[in-house]
Design a protein around this motif. Sequence first.
Motif, PDB file in Angstrom:
ATOM      1  N   ILE A 101       3.002   0.768  -0.378  1.00  0.00           N
ATOM      2  CA  ILE A 101       2.381  -0.437   0.149  1.00  0.00           C
ATOM      3  C   ILE A 101       1.321  -0.840  -0.866  1.00  0.00           C
ATOM      4  N   TRP A 102       1.406  -2.064  -1.324  1.00  0.00           N
ATOM      5  CA  TRP A 102       0.482  -2.566  -2.347  1.00  0.00           C
ATOM      6  C   TRP A 102      -0.286  -3.761  -1.794  1.00  0.00           C
ATOM      7  N   ARG A 103      -1.574  -3.821  -2.049  1.00  0.00           N
ATOM      8  CA  ARG A 103      -2.378  -4.990  -1.701  1.00  0.00           C
ATOM      9  C   ARG A 103      -2.710  -5.728  -2.987  1.00  0.00           C
ATOM     10  N   ILE A 104      -2.414  -7.015  -2.993  1.00  0.00           N
ATOM     11  CA  ILE A 104      -2.631  -7.846  -4.168  1.00  0.00           C
ATOM     12  C   ILE A 104      -3.878  -8.694  -3.946  1.00  0.00           C
ATOM     13  N   GLU A 105      -4.709  -8.768  -4.976  1.00  0.00           N
ATOM     14  CA  GLU A 105      -5.923  -9.591  -4.909  1.00  0.00           C
ATOM     15  C   GLU A 105      -6.108 -10.275  -6.253  1.00  0.00           C
ATOM     16  N   GLY A 107      -4.110 -11.892  -8.086  1.00  0.00           N
ATOM     17  CA  GLY A 107      -3.008 -11.683  -9.019  1.00  0.00           C
ATOM     18  C   GLY A 107      -2.899 -10.281  -9.593  1.00  0.00           C
ATOM     19  N   LEU A 108      -3.691  -9.344  -9.070  1.00  0.00           N
ATOM     20  CA  LEU A 108      -3.651  -7.956  -9.548  1.00  0.00           C
ATOM     21  C   LEU A 108      -3.459  -7.011  -8.365  1.00  0.00           C
ATOM     22  N   ILE A 109      -2.909  -5.844  -8.638  1.00  0.00           N
ATOM     23  CA  ILE A 109      -2.743  -4.825  -7.599  1.00  0.00           C
ATOM     24  C   ILE A 109      -4.103  -4.166  -7.378  1.00  0.00           C
ATOM     25  N   ALA A 110      -4.614  -4.303  -6.147  1.00  0.00           N
ATOM     26  CA  ALA A 110      -5.961  -3.820  -5.842  1.00  0.00           C
ATOM     27  C   ALA A 110      -5.968  -2.487  -5.101  1.00  0.00           C
ATOM     28  N   GLU A 111      -4.913  -2.231  -4.316  1.00  0.00           N
ATOM     29  CA  GLU A 111      -4.836  -0.992  -3.553  1.00  0.00           C
ATOM     30  C   GLU A 111      -3.388  -0.577  -3.411  1.00  0.00           C
ATOM     31  N   GLY A 112      -3.174   0.722  -3.281  1.00  0.00           N
ATOM     32  CA  GLY A 112      -1.830   1.238  -3.073  1.00  0.00           C
ATOM     33  C   GLY A 112      -1.840   2.415  -2.126  1.00  0.00           C
ATOM     34  N   TRP A 113      -0.798   2.488  -1.300  1.00  0.00           N
ATOM     35  CA  TRP A 113      -0.565   3.610  -0.405  1.00  0.00           C
ATOM     36  C   TRP A 113       0.846   4.093  -0.683  1.00  0.00           C
ATOM     37  N   GLU A 114       1.076   5.394  -0.567  1.00  0.00           N
ATOM     38  CA  GLU A 114       2.388   5.934  -0.927  1.00  0.00           C
ATOM     39  C   GLU A 114       2.766   7.068   0.011  1.00  0.00           C
ATOM     40  N   ILE A 115       3.991   6.992   0.515  1.00  0.00           N
ATOM     41  CA  ILE A 115       4.560   8.065   1.329  1.00  0.00           C
ATOM     42  C   ILE A 115       5.841   8.510   0.631  1.00  0.00           C
ATOM     43  N   ILE A 116       5.977   9.814   0.390  1.00  0.00           N
ATOM     44  CA  ILE A 116       7.148  10.362  -0.302  1.00  0.00           C
ATOM     45  C   ILE A 116       7.765  11.424   0.596  1.00  0.00           C
ATOM     46  N   GLU A 117       9.097  11.341   0.760  1.00  0.00           N
ATOM     47  CA  GLU A 117       9.790  12.344   1.552  1.00  0.00           C
ATOM     48  C   GLU A 117      11.074  12.757   0.850  1.00  0.00           C
TER      49      GLU A 117
END
Length: 134
Positions: A101-105, A107-117
Amino acid sequence: MTTENKTTENKTIVGRALAELLTTGGVDALEPLLSDGFVHHRPDSTSSTKAEWLAAVRKALVPLAGMQVEVVHLLSEGDHVVMHSRRRLPAAGPEIAVVDIWRIEDGLIAEGWEIIEPTAQAAANLVWWEPAEG
């Protein structure tokens, strides 16, 4: 800019970041796509700064060289982009399912969340609420 245009633009930013990472095999092309205040969040509630996350990605690229990435879903709403992908290591390595999950602010990627299974463990995770036998 319309909401539809913003959604398309945000998906393009995330797609470009993934393409840069996979095409170049390095983080140098990825770095300018992240805001200076970028934060990456992990499921264990830890977070890393832009520099820390880029260093972790740089370190992971060696064992992940040749990884195949299949984007299954790329969804965007407002300033968030969700990417569901399947990733496989070369030489019949394990397959993992990843949700980013990426939050854009601005025009740039400001935050990221990641789930790996790991997909081989998916069945066990379908009953995580059941008490362990023993």
